[in-house]
Design a protein around this motif. Structure first.
Motif, short mmCIF file in Angstrom:
data_model
loop_
_atom_site.label_atom_id
_atom_site.label_comp_id
_atom_site.label_asym_id
_atom_site.label_seq_id
_atom_site.Cartn_x
_atom_site.Cartn_y
_atom_site.Cartn_z
N ALA A 46 -23.73 109.85 37.57
CA ALA A 46 -24.36 110.95 36.82
C ALA A 46 -24.39 110.63 35.33
N ARG A 47 -23.31 110.10 34.80
CA ARG A 47 -23.25 109.78 33.37
C ARG A 47 -24.22 108.65 33.02
N HIS A 48 -24.32 107.65 33.90
CA HIS A 48 -25.27 106.56 33.65
C HIS A 48 -26.68 107.10 33.49
N PHE A 49 -27.08 108.00 34.39
CA PHE A 49 -28.44 108.51 34.32
C PHE A 49 -28.66 109.43 33.13
N GLU A 50 -27.60 110.08 32.64
CA GLU A 50 -27.71 110.86 31.40
C GLU A 50 -27.99 109.92 30.22
N ILE A 51 -27.25 108.82 30.15
CA ILE A 51 -27.45 107.84 29.07
C ILE A 51 -28.84 107.22 29.19
N LEU A 52 -29.25 106.88 30.40
CA LEU A 52 -30.59 106.32 30.63
C LEU A 52 -31.67 107.26 30.12
N ALA A 53 -31.57 108.54 30.47
CA ALA A 53 -32.58 109.51 30.04
C ALA A 53 -32.60 109.64 28.53
N GLU A 54 -31.42 109.69 27.92
CA GLU A 54 -31.33 109.84 26.46
C GLU A 54 -31.95 108.64 25.74
N LEU A 55 -31.58 107.44 26.13
CA LEU A 55 -32.08 106.25 25.45
C LEU A 55 -33.55 105.99 25.77
N SER A 56 -33.99 106.31 26.98
CA SER A 56 -35.40 106.13 27.34
C SER A 56 -36.30 107.06 26.53
N ARG A 57 -35.81 108.27 26.26
CA ARG A 57 -36.59 109.20 25.42
C ARG A 57 -36.64 108.71 23.98
N ARG A 58 -35.51 108.20 23.49
CA ARG A 58 -35.42 107.75 22.10
C ARG A 58 -36.20 106.46 21.86
N ASP A 59 -36.10 105.52 22.80
CA ASP A 59 -36.72 104.20 22.63
C ASP A 59 -37.27 103.73 23.98
N PRO A 60 -38.39 104.33 24.42
CA PRO A 60 -38.91 104.00 25.76
C PRO A 60 -39.37 102.54 25.86
N PRO A 61 -39.18 101.96 27.05
CA PRO A 61 -39.60 100.56 27.22
C PRO A 61 -41.12 100.44 27.23
N PRO A 62 -41.62 99.37 26.62
CA PRO A 62 -43.08 99.14 26.61
C PRO A 62 -43.55 98.54 27.94
N LEU A 63 -44.83 98.64 28.18
CA LEU A 63 -45.43 97.97 29.33
C LEU A 63 -45.42 96.46 29.10
N VAL A 64 -45.36 95.72 30.16
CA VAL A 64 -45.55 94.27 30.09
C VAL A 64 -47.03 94.04 29.76
N GLY A 65 -47.31 93.03 28.98
CA GLY A 65 -48.69 92.73 28.58
C GLY A 65 -49.63 92.58 29.77
N GLY A 66 -50.77 93.26 29.71
CA GLY A 66 -51.79 93.18 30.74
C GLY A 66 -51.67 94.22 31.84
N VAL A 67 -50.55 94.91 31.91
CA VAL A 67 -50.34 95.90 32.98
C VAL A 67 -51.31 97.06 32.86
N ARG A 68 -51.44 97.61 31.65
CA ARG A 68 -52.36 98.74 31.47
C ARG A 68 -53.78 98.36 31.90
N GLU A 69 -54.22 97.20 31.47
CA GLU A 69 -55.58 96.75 31.79
C GLU A 69 -55.76 96.57 33.30
N LEU A 70 -54.77 95.97 33.95
CA LEU A 70 -54.87 95.75 35.39
C LEU A 70 -54.92 97.06 36.16
N LEU A 71 -53.96 97.94 35.89
CA LEU A 71 -53.92 99.20 36.64
C LEU A 71 -55.12 100.08 36.33
N THR A 72 -55.54 100.09 35.09
CA THR A 72 -56.72 100.87 34.71
C THR A 72 -57.97 100.33 35.41
N ALA A 73 -58.09 99.02 35.45
CA ALA A 73 -59.25 98.41 36.11
C ALA A 73 -59.26 98.73 37.60
#
Length: 168
Positions: free
Chosen positions: A100-127
């Motif tokens: 439970a504590r791990h997922f609290e930390i995950l949610a907090e840090l993900s909101r503060r500094d969310p991970p970016p997409l890998v290059g090309g992912v947006r274009e692939l999925l959008t296409a």
């Protein structure tokens, strides 16, 4: 009907065609999102938090390293395995509270500094989604369904995953 993928190779810049595609199945962590730096930090902070060591304390760096090394040792395995390894190294046994504590930390840090997409992912999925390709897109991952849904939604790509999300 024969379905094909047409795209430009990100390295060579050459056109690529893949024929007879039934579906696209992708992992999530490290494949669709570049979350390695964030995940490493989360497990370091998690180890310190579970041990009751605050930033700035003399042993913070050593305890933080227990978390980051456990993450590297269990990379690719379900999160619970990393948590169990950290708890074992810290001589702790409160698995349910730790998860439970791990997922609290995950949610907090993900909101503060969310991970970016890998290059090309947006274009692939959008296409794939926008072109009406008829090729279903699935995500299969050791991450939790809710976390995957949240990240895809944050990036505006949830609707592009038309086949389903299969996490833990």
């Amino acid at each position: 009907a024969t379905r094909s993928l047409h795209f430009t190779d990100a390295v060579t810049q050459q056109p690529v065609e893949i024929r007879d595609v039934a579906a696209l199945v992708s992992d999530f962590d490290g494949t669709l999102v570049n979350d390695r730096p964030l995940a490493t930090d989360i497990f370091g902070r998690f180890a310190a938090d579970i041990a009751g060591v605050v930033p700035g304390a003399p042993d913070y760096g050593a305890v933080y390293t227990i978390g980051t090394e456990a993450f590297r040792a269990t990379d690719g395995l379900p999160t619970i395995e990393t948590i169990r390894l950290i708890l074992a190294r810290l001589h702790q046994h409160r698995v349910e509270q730790a998860v439970a504590r791990h997922f609290e930390i995950l949610a907090e840090l993900s909101r503060r500094d969310p991970p970016p997409l890998v290059g090309g992912v947006r274009e692939l999925l959008t296409a794939l989604h926008g072109a009406g390709s008829g090729i279903p897109v699935y995500v299969a991952s050791g991450s939790q369904d809710e976390a995957i849904e949240a990240e895809l939604t944050r990036h505006g790509l949830r609707d592009a995953v038309t086949g389903g999300i299969y996490g833990t």
